[in-house]
Design an enzyme around this catalytic site. Structure first.
Site, PDB file in Angstrom:
ATOM      1  N   CYS A 139       8.439   3.854  20.764  1.00  0.00           N
ATOM      2  CA  CYS A 139       9.745   4.348  21.166  1.00  0.00           C
ATOM      3  C   CYS A 139       9.658   5.847  20.886  1.00  0.00           C
ATOM      4  CB  CYS A 139      10.847   3.725  20.317  1.00  0.00           C
ATOM      5  SG  CYS A 139      12.407   4.595  20.526  1.00  0.00           S
TER       6      CYS A 139
ATOM      7  N   ASP B 268     -11.340  15.880  -9.984  1.00  0.00           N
ATOM      8  CA  ASP B 268     -11.988  15.904  -8.672  1.00  0.00           C
ATOM      9  C   ASP B 268     -12.584  17.274  -8.406  1.00  0.00           C
ATOM     10  OD1 ASP B 268     -11.019  13.413  -8.510  1.00  0.00           O
ATOM     11  OD2 ASP B 268      -9.686  13.751  -6.792  1.00  0.00           O
TER      12      ASP B 268
ATOM     13  N   LYS C  80     -14.320 -15.931  -7.587  1.00  0.00           N
ATOM     14  CA  LYS C  80     -15.069 -16.163  -6.349  1.00  0.00           C
ATOM     15  C   LYS C  80     -14.420 -15.299  -5.275  1.00  0.00           C
ATOM     16  CE  LYS C  80     -16.830 -19.844  -3.381  1.00  0.00           C
ATOM     17  NZ  LYS C  80     -16.430 -19.216  -2.153  1.00  0.00           N
TER      18      LYS C  80
ATOM     19  N   GLU D  40     -16.252 -16.897 -13.374  1.00  0.00           N
ATOM     20  CA  GLU D  40     -16.202 -15.626 -12.632  1.00  0.00           C
ATOM     21  C   GLU D  40     -15.291 -15.792 -11.422  1.00  0.00           C
ATOM     22  OE1 GLU D  40     -20.210 -14.986 -11.351  1.00  0.00           O
ATOM     23  OE2 GLU D  40     -20.988 -15.146 -13.384  1.00  0.00           O
TER      24      GLU D  40
ATOM     25  N   CYS E 124      17.224   1.141  20.224  1.00  0.00           N
ATOM     26  CA  CYS E 124      18.039   2.133  20.942  1.00  0.00           C
ATOM     27  C   CYS E 124      18.098   1.888  22.444  1.00  0.00           C
ATOM     28  CB  CYS E 124      17.534   3.545  20.655  1.00  0.00           C
ATOM     29  SG  CYS E 124      15.923   3.857  21.399  1.00  0.00           S
TER      30      CYS E 124
ATOM     31  N   ARG F 245     -26.828 -12.009   3.477  1.00  0.00           N
ATOM     32  CA  ARG F 245     -27.380 -13.282   3.039  1.00  0.00           C
ATOM     33  C   ARG F 245     -28.109 -13.985   4.190  1.00  0.00           C
ATOM     34  NH1 ARG F 245     -24.300 -18.680   2.447  1.00  0.00           N
ATOM     35  NH2 ARG F 245     -25.745 -19.877   1.192  1.00  0.00           N
TER      36      ARG F 245
ATOM     37  N   CYS G 298      13.098  -0.120  23.761  1.00  0.00           N
ATOM     38  CA  CYS G 298      13.126  -0.170  22.299  1.00  0.00           C
ATOM     39  C   CYS G 298      14.221  -1.141  21.853  1.00  0.00           C
ATOM     40  CB  CYS G 298      13.387   1.227  21.728  1.00  0.00           C
ATOM     41  SG  CYS G 298      13.773   1.196  19.968  1.00  0.00           S
TER      42      CYS G 298
ATOM     43  N   GLU H 211     -21.084  -9.534  -4.249  1.00  0.00           N
ATOM     44  CA  GLU H 211     -20.142  -9.739  -3.173  1.00  0.00           C
ATOM     45  C   GLU H 211     -19.538  -8.378  -2.804  1.00  0.00           C
ATOM     46  OE1 GLU H 211     -20.132 -12.916  -2.381  1.00  0.00           O
ATOM     47  OE2 GLU H 211     -18.423 -13.134  -1.019  1.00  0.00           O
TER      48      GLU H 211
ATOM     49  N   TYR I 128     -15.783  17.692 -10.224  1.00  0.00           N
ATOM     50  CA  TYR I 128     -16.805  16.864  -9.582  1.00  0.00           C
ATOM     51  C   TYR I 128     -17.311  17.560  -8.315  1.00  0.00           C
ATOM     52  CZ  TYR I 128     -18.957  12.782  -7.362  1.00  0.00           C
ATOM     53  OH  TYR I 128     -19.836  11.922  -6.758  1.00  0.00           O
ATOM     54  N   ASP I 129     -16.354  18.077  -7.517  1.00  0.00           N
ATOM     55  CA  ASP I 129     -16.731  18.755  -6.278  1.00  0.00           C
ATOM     56  C   ASP I 129     -17.590  19.975  -6.561  1.00  0.00           C
ATOM     57  OD1 ASP I 129     -15.430  16.890  -4.856  1.00  0.00           O
ATOM     58  OD2 ASP I 129     -13.620  18.074  -4.485  1.00  0.00           O
TER      59      ASP I 129
ATOM     60  N   TYR J 173     -23.340 -10.473  -9.607  1.00  0.00           N
ATOM     61  CA  TYR J 173     -23.258 -11.605 -10.520  1.00  0.00           C
ATOM     62  C   TYR J 173     -24.542 -12.393 -10.689  1.00  0.00           C
ATOM     63  CZ  TYR J 173     -22.396 -13.731  -5.950  1.00  0.00           C
ATOM     64  OH  TYR J 173     -22.478 -14.074  -4.633  1.00  0.00           O
TER      65      TYR J 173
ATOM     66  N   CYS K 204      16.554   7.605  17.977  1.00  0.00           N
ATOM     67  CA  CYS K 204      16.615   6.149  17.803  1.00  0.00           C
ATOM     68  C   CYS K 204      17.022   5.863  16.355  1.00  0.00           C
ATOM     69  CB  CYS K 204      15.251   5.545  18.105  1.00  0.00           C
ATOM     70  SG  CYS K 204      15.121   3.816  17.654  1.00  0.00           S
TER      71      CYS K 204
ATOM     72  N   LYS L  69     -19.884 -21.666 -14.142  1.00  0.00           N
ATOM     73  CA  LYS L  69     -21.345 -21.765 -14.194  1.00  0.00           C
ATOM     74  C   LYS L  69     -21.805 -22.194 -15.581  1.00  0.00           C
ATOM     75  CE  LYS L  69     -21.900 -18.023 -10.861  1.00  0.00           C
ATOM     76  NZ  LYS L  69     -22.353 -16.661 -10.560  1.00  0.00           N
TER      77      LYS L  69
ATOM     78  N   LYS M 255     -11.985 -24.240  -6.267  1.00  0.00           N
ATOM     79  CA  LYS M 255     -11.218 -23.563  -5.208  1.00  0.00           C
ATOM     80  C   LYS M 255      -9.721 -23.554  -5.535  1.00  0.00           C
ATOM     81  CE  LYS M 255     -12.784 -22.538  -1.592  1.00  0.00           C
ATOM     82  NZ  LYS M 255     -13.645 -22.807  -0.466  1.00  0.00           N
TER      83      LYS M 255
ATOM     84  N   ASP N 186     -13.644 -13.348  -1.972  1.00  0.00           N
ATOM     85  CA  ASP N 186     -13.804 -13.667  -0.570  1.00  0.00           C
ATOM     86  C   ASP N 186     -14.286 -12.414   0.158  1.00  0.00           C
ATOM     87  OD1 ASP N 186     -13.732 -15.341   1.501  1.00  0.00           O
ATOM     88  OD2 ASP N 186     -11.551 -15.400   1.726  1.00  0.00           O
TER      89      ASP N 186
END
Ligand code: IVH
Length: 699
Positions: free
Chosen positions: A432, A33, A116, A114, A417, A137, A414, A179, A36-37, A231, A437, A296, A320, A118
């Site tokens: 609380c 990192d 699917k 592939e 306690c 879309r 609470c 997606e 990269y920085d 895809y 507690c 597919k 599904k 969500d």
């Protein structure tokens, strides 16, 4: 000279984009990192000096676009279609039989499977390799222009190919579909942070991803852990024209787009179904929420010739997975208390199986959610368990109400306690605020002894629990009254508990005298050493809501000791830079609680009463850094230049401006200068701020 700099600029830009791809797309970084920085900082510096050189594919151009007041409409170059569903293997076979009758070639077709995902379907447009537009879309014909939001997703290349090669054609025009989503781990981390800050948590990864991409302010989108997988080629001109779905995935991958690693090509439908079913079993192993797999037909010509049924192409089907939403009865509502004292309601359910797991509890997010959804005890509720996400209640099934359901009242005390709970303006959470507690005590002590606070090494959670079980510790101040004898006893108990957990293969050694007894002595020393921690560390350790390291440093600079901080009013506190009304009130509240007052009294009489004021740092004199010289480069996490000078000098060290062989340490911060390179070439030891502080605390 300028020419040379310009080519250096182009080179760094390509390098940063390349490493960005290694990290965000391939998950296989080649540099640290820090390195990269450094590249990014060099790039930023050149852009500051030559703003006219900046191009839209510069990695600095991902964020910073101004908030929009609406989204423009975008007409897609070809319709963005959807898919017909298959619920199980027989449905998939029936689809195969149907399309086989339409075209003989289907019999011998290959199939690509592939995930699917969500998430939210997005369309990305590249012109001459440059990312120029991104859209939702929408209705399949016209979507919304969310380019500025999509630019913030680091997995989306701003220019393709990311790594040019002679046999990789760049299309003049390329429109692809993918997606966008939030991976499950990142989603849970996001919610954990929100919960700690007393803010509303998100309901699920899908809605959060969709909501994040429809923000008018791209800064908000940038703060959400979005990523994507592509895809489909919607439209392309010039470049390669793949003949199969598998070639599309390979081509997009070669250009630098993220493609699902689990996608596979099969010679026949049965193998594709078998593979799909293994993912149905193993869906919890996927890093994202998937509601099925897409099967597919690989041959794109054949798929196109098969045509459509409405908006669904005949050449593919969504297989599904069984839904992971079920209804069950909400028997009661319980309340859990978190480390910061946040009260979180959870559903106590009539046990129900969801995707092979029996679910008895599910989160109800927060009390507002229960009220908004009008969830009542006795209701039939819809519960979802997806991936590794904690099961959650979606809402009540209103039609199933009998009238006997009872509305729920959030607790005023609470549940652990019995102290009154509190609410802070602008936050949804109820808290609380009682430091003693029991539900919070374990977590409070864990926080108090942690590295960033009083740094008491060796006091892990198991020991803390035993200390509490044995009533040796009722608050953090009690740690300082522990005797060697106490620690011997809890050490034995720890050994006993561990033995119970893991039955030993050999007979247990029952003679406790033979057990190593170093732990109690080490612990005693660690506890005693922690008495020298500066005021800022003690303030962090108290775990006041909203007070982290930076705030604790500010407070310790402004107040001489905890008595002075205790007497501060909201107005006094708000005079300090960075302290708003919420934090000021949270501090005043903490000090006003009788139980917290008692903790302070005990700490004071045990001698844990560091001095702050001016700079908490310089007050803590020692000669731990005597004969050492330090050079500082870059910005340190919490020390200003004055702080670090005061810190080093107050412990007998010296600060100089330039590196030489005699320099003992280079203290490295963010955005370092040339001193960093020089220190490396002279073999000077390089440390960060935390390691500098450890030189004093640990010697
Ligand atoms: S193919 C003609 N492939 O599932 C191509 N869709 O109705 C039609 N989805 O909302 C889509 N992963 O956003 C396809 N690997 C994948 C997908 C996928 C997710 C979504 C897509 C659409 C829905 C299908």
């Amino acid at each position: 000279m300028a020419d040379k700099l310009l080519s250096r600029y182009e080179e760094i830009k390509a390098q940063v984009n390349f490493h960005n791809h290694r990290y965000h797309v391939l998950d296989a970084p080649l540099i640290s990192d820090l390195e990269y920085d450094r590249l990014l900082n060099e790039l930023k510096q050149i852009e500051t000096d030559h703003p006219d050189w900046i191009t839209p594919d510069s990695p600095t151009q991902r964020t910073g676009a101004r908030p929009a007041d609406r989204f423009d409409k975008v007409r897609h170059p070809a319709p963005i279609l959807s898919l017909a569903n298959a619920f199980g293997a027989d449905d998939a076979r029936a689809w195969f039989d149907r399309v086989k009758k339409l075209d003989d070639r289907v019999e011998k077709a290959k199939f690509v499977v592939e995930p699917k995902i969500d998430g939210l379907s997005v369309v990305l447009h590249y012109r001459e390799g440059l990312f120029v537009q991104g859209a939702t879309r929408g209705d399949g014909e016209v979507g919304e222009d969310i380019t500025s939001n999509l630019r913030t997703i680091r997995a989306i290349p701003l220019r393709v190919p990311v790594s040019p090669s002679p046999n990789l054609p760049i299309p003049n025009d390329l429109v692809i579909r993918g997606e966008a989503f939030i991976p499950i781990k990142e989603f849970e981390e996001l919610n954990r942070k929100l919960e700690e800050a007393g803010e509303k948590t998100y309901l699920n990864p899908r809605n959060t991803a969709a909501g994040s991409l429809r923000q008018l302010d791209p800064q908000l989108t940038a703060s959400r852990p979005l990523t994507l997988l592509v895809y489909q080629i919607v439209y392309s001109e010039g470049g390669k024209a793949p003949a199969s779905q598998w070639e599309i995935l390979e081509y997009l991958k070669a250009l630098g787009f993220p493609v699902a690693g689990v996608a596979k090509c099969f010679d026949d439908l049965e193998s594709a179904i078998t593979y799909t079913e293994t993912w149905n079993e193993g869906r919890d192993q996927l890093p994202y929420e998937a509601d099925g797999m897409v099967i597919k037909i690989d041959d794109l010509n054949l798929a196109a010739d098969l045509g459509f049924v409405g908006k669904d192409p005949r050449g593919a089907i969504a297989f599904k997975f069984p839904a992971r939403e079920v209804t069950t009865t909400l028997n009661d509502i319980g309340v859990a208390v978190g480390r910061t004292g946040v009260l979180t309601p959870y559903a106590m359910l009539e046990p129900v199986e969801i995707g092979g797991v029996v679910v008895e509890r599910a989160t109800l997010h927060n009390f507002d959610f229960i009220a908004e959804k009008d969830i009542r005890i006795g209701d039939r509720v819809l519960v979802k368990r997806a991936g590794e996400v904690i099961p959650y209640v979606i809402g009540p099934v209103l039609d199933a109400r009998s009238g006997k359901e009872k509305t729920y009242q959030p607790p005023t005390k609470c549940p652990t306690c019995g102290q009154p709970v509190e609410h802070f303006e602008g936050e949804v959470a109820w808290y609380c605020v009682n430091a003693a507690c029991p539900a919070q005590l374990v977590r409070n002590i864990e926080h108090f002894v942690s590295r960033g606070a009083m740094d008491i090494e060796g006091l892990g959670i198991e020991l803390v629990k035993i200390l509490i079980d044995y009533e040796l510790v009722k608050d953090v101040a009690d740690l300082y009254t522990l005797t060697r004898q106490n620690l011997l006893v809890i050490n034995e108990e720890l050994t006993r508990r561990r033995r119970l957990k893991k039955p030993p293969k050999q007979p247990a050694k029952l003679n406790p005298k033979k057990e190593p007894e170093k732990r109690p002595d080490k612990l005693l020393k660690a506890i005693s050493d922690s008495k020298n921690q500066p005021l800022s560390r003690l303030i962090i350790g108290l775990g006041i809501r909203g007070v982290g390291e930076v705030m604790a440093n500010d407070l310790s600079r402004n107040f001489e000791n905890l008595d002075k901080l205790d007497k501060a009013k909201v107005d006094d506190l708000m005079k300090i830079d960075g302290v708003g009304p919420n934090i000021a009130e949270s501090i005043v509240d903490w000090f006003s609680l009788p139980l917290n007052k008692q903790v302070l009294k005990k700490l004071k009489s045990a001698g844990i009463w560091p001095i702050g004021g001016q700079s908490s740092i310089s007050s803590n004199q020692s000669d731990k850094l005597a004969n050492l010289t330090f050079v500082i480069t870059g910005t340190l996490p919490t020390f200003s230049r004055d702080d670090v000078k005061a810190f080093i000098e107050s412990h007998g060290g010296k600060i100089t401006d330039s590196i030489s062989k005699k320099t003992s340490y280079l203290v490295l911060g963010e955005t370092p200068g040339s001193k960093f390179e020089k220190a490396k070439s002279l073999n000077v030891k390089i440390i960060n701020q935390a390691q500098l502080q450890e030189l004093v605390t640990k010697g």
